[in-house]
Structures are given as C-alpha cells and as structure tokens.
Write a protein that holds these residues in place. Sequence first.
Motif, PDB file in Angstrom:
ATOM      1  N   MET A 128      12.961  66.297  38.749  1.00 58.26           N
ATOM      2  CA  MET A 128      11.864  67.217  38.503  1.00 58.26           C
ATOM      3  C   MET A 128      12.285  68.651  38.767  1.00 58.26           C
ATOM      4  N   GLN A 129      11.802  69.520  37.932  1.00 61.43           N
ATOM      5  CA  GLN A 129      12.081  70.931  38.109  1.00 61.43           C
ATOM      6  C   GLN A 129      11.146  71.495  39.172  1.00 61.43           C
ATOM      7  N   GLY A 130      11.644  72.410  39.969  1.00 65.71           N
ATOM      8  CA  GLY A 130      10.838  72.976  41.037  1.00 65.71           C
ATOM      9  C   GLY A 130      10.528  74.441  40.824  1.00 65.71           C
ATOM     10  N   ILE A 131       9.721  74.956  41.700  1.00 62.93           N
ATOM     11  CA  ILE A 131       9.358  76.370  41.705  1.00 62.93           C
ATOM     12  C   ILE A 131      10.061  76.995  42.900  1.00 62.93           C
ATOM     13  N   LYS A 132      10.796  78.060  42.657  1.00 63.42           N
ATOM     14  CA  LYS A 132      11.508  78.721  43.747  1.00 63.42           C
ATOM     15  C   LYS A 132      10.759  79.970  44.189  1.00 63.42           C
ATOM     16  N   ILE A 133      10.786  80.205  45.478  1.00 61.82           N
ATOM     17  CA  ILE A 133      10.214  81.410  46.069  1.00 61.82           C
ATOM     18  C   ILE A 133      11.383  82.240  46.600  1.00 61.82           C
ATOM     19  N   TYR A 134      11.340  83.535  46.318  1.00 62.65           N
ATOM     20  CA  TYR A 134      12.408  84.440  46.733  1.00 62.65           C
ATOM     21  C   TYR A 134      11.858  85.543  47.623  1.00 62.65           C
ATOM     22  N   ASP A 135      12.595  85.872  48.683  1.00 61.46           N
ATOM     23  CA  ASP A 135      12.320  87.089  49.431  1.00 61.46           C
ATOM     24  C   ASP A 135      12.893  88.236  48.615  1.00 61.46           C
ATOM     25  N   VAL A 136      12.166  89.352  48.546  1.00 61.99           N
ATOM     26  CA  VAL A 136      12.613  90.528  47.800  1.00 61.99           C
ATOM     27  C   VAL A 136      12.804  91.670  48.788  1.00 61.99           C
ATOM     28  N   PHE A 137      13.943  92.337  48.665  1.00 61.97           N
ATOM     29  CA  PHE A 137      14.281  93.468  49.533  1.00 61.97           C
ATOM     30  C   PHE A 137      14.512  94.701  48.676  1.00 61.97           C
ATOM     31  N   ASP A 138      13.982  95.819  49.114  1.00 63.45           N
ATOM     32  CA  ASP A 138      14.184  97.098  48.437  1.00 63.45           C
ATOM     33  C   ASP A 138      15.085  97.933  49.335  1.00 63.45           C
ATOM     34  N   ASN A 139      16.338  98.097  48.913  1.00 64.00           N
ATOM     35  CA  ASN A 139      17.350  98.781  49.726  1.00 64.00           C
ATOM     36  C   ASN A 139      17.401  98.225  51.145  1.00 64.00           C
ATOM     37  N   GLY A 140      17.383  96.891  51.241  1.00 61.33           N
ATOM     38  CA  GLY A 140      17.511  96.213  52.521  1.00 61.33           C
ATOM     39  C   GLY A 140      16.213  95.996  53.276  1.00 61.33           C
ATOM     40  N   GLU A 141      15.119  96.583  52.836  1.00 64.13           N
ATOM     41  CA  GLU A 141      13.809  96.461  53.489  1.00 64.13           C
ATOM     42  C   GLU A 141      13.011  95.355  52.800  1.00 64.13           C
ATOM     43  N   TRP A 142      12.573  94.347  53.573  1.00 65.41           N
ATOM     44  CA  TRP A 142      11.804  93.239  52.996  1.00 65.41           C
ATOM     45  C   TRP A 142      10.478  93.758  52.464  1.00 65.41           C
ATOM     46  N   ILE A 143      10.149  93.396  51.202  1.00 64.75           N
ATOM     47  CA  ILE A 143       8.878  93.854  50.624  1.00 64.75           C
ATOM     48  C   ILE A 143       7.962  92.702  50.247  1.00 64.75           C
ATOM     49  N   GLY A 144       8.449  91.466  50.283  1.00 69.50           N
ATOM     50  CA  GLY A 144       7.579  90.334  50.005  1.00 69.50           C
ATOM     51  C   GLY A 144       8.322  89.115  49.522  1.00 69.50           C
ATOM     52  N   SER A 145       7.561  88.027  49.366  1.00 67.86           N
ATOM     53  CA  SER A 145       8.094  86.765  48.857  1.00 67.86           C
ATOM     54  C   SER A 145       7.349  86.429  47.579  1.00 67.86           C
ATOM     55  N   TYR A 146       8.096  86.124  46.516  1.00 66.16           N
ATOM     56  CA  TYR A 146       7.511  85.954  45.199  1.00 66.16           C
ATOM     57  C   TYR A 146       8.220  84.867  44.410  1.00 66.16           C
ATOM     58  N   TYR A 152      17.092  96.370  44.396  1.00 69.11           N
ATOM     59  CA  TYR A 152      16.468  95.117  44.819  1.00 69.11           C
ATOM     60  C   TYR A 152      17.494  94.018  45.035  1.00 69.11           C
ATOM     61  N   THR A 153      17.363  93.314  46.156  1.00 69.10           N
ATOM     62  CA  THR A 153      18.154  92.110  46.404  1.00 69.10           C
ATOM     63  C   THR A 153      17.184  90.964  46.654  1.00 69.10           C
ATOM     64  N   PHE A 154      17.674  89.735  46.438  1.00 67.61           N
ATOM     65  CA  PHE A 154      16.829  88.550  46.513  1.00 67.61           C
ATOM     66  C   PHE A 154      17.492  87.472  47.348  1.00 67.61           C
ATOM     67  N   ALA A 155      16.667  86.692  48.044  1.00 66.65           N
ATOM     68  CA  ALA A 155      17.150  85.541  48.799  1.00 66.65           C
ATOM     69  C   ALA A 155      16.205  84.378  48.523  1.00 66.65           C
ATOM     70  N   SER A 156      16.756  83.260  48.108  1.00 67.32           N
ATOM     71  CA  SER A 156      15.940  82.069  47.851  1.00 67.32           C
ATOM     72  C   SER A 156      15.485  81.512  49.192  1.00 67.32           C
ATOM     73  N   VAL A 157      14.156  81.343  49.352  1.00 67.74           N
ATOM     74  CA  VAL A 157      13.648  80.892  50.643  1.00 67.74           C
ATOM     75  C   VAL A 157      12.937  79.545  50.594  1.00 67.74           C
ATOM     76  N   MET A 158      12.487  79.114  49.401  1.00 71.19           N
ATOM     77  CA  MET A 158      11.742  77.872  49.320  1.00 71.19           C
ATOM     78  C   MET A 158      11.793  77.337  47.900  1.00 71.19           C
TER      79      MET A 158
END
Length: 85
Positions: free
Chosen positions: A1-19, A49-55
């Motif tokens: 099954m295909q899943g939905i990934k949630i990513y943390d988003v950083f703007d110049n190293g500052e966390w701005i949200g998870s999407y 912007y940088t991204f990290a997969s969190v879920m």
Amino acid sequence: MQGIKIYDVFDNGEWIGSYTADAITKLYKVPRAMIMAYASSGTRAQRRYTFASVMSIEKGSGLDKWKAEWDRARLKLLETGGNGN
C-alpha cells in the motif's frame, strides 16, 4: 500500500511546520516530485527550504481521512490568517 508522508519544513534552518508533499507544493511552490529527493539529499529548494521526512501514514489505516481534514483546515487557517474568513 502506498502511504502518505509528512515532512518537516525548514526555512534557512528554522523549522516552520510539518506538511504533506501536496501542502508543500501549494504553500511553497516546490514541485511535489522533488520533495522526497530534497529530503533525502539535504539539498535546499529555492535556496532556502529544506525538508525532513518525519512520518509515513499507510493508506487505509484510518489516518488518511484525518490527514485530509487536517490539511484542509490548516491551509484555510494559513490562507485567511486564522480569522476564518
């Protein structure tokens, strides 16, 4: 099954949200197809912007319905500045 990934988003190293990738595309104009590659490599999108997969949520787990509602409500708040109009 295909899943939905949630990513943390950083703007110049500052966390701005998870999407989700769809929300990132709408909010930050980053191509959906590139988000996973940016997250894997640590490369900056649009030089900021940088991204990290969190879920990862599996489709059919019951959480995918929650995710859709969460995205809808969150995007509306972001678009209206939280005033609900």
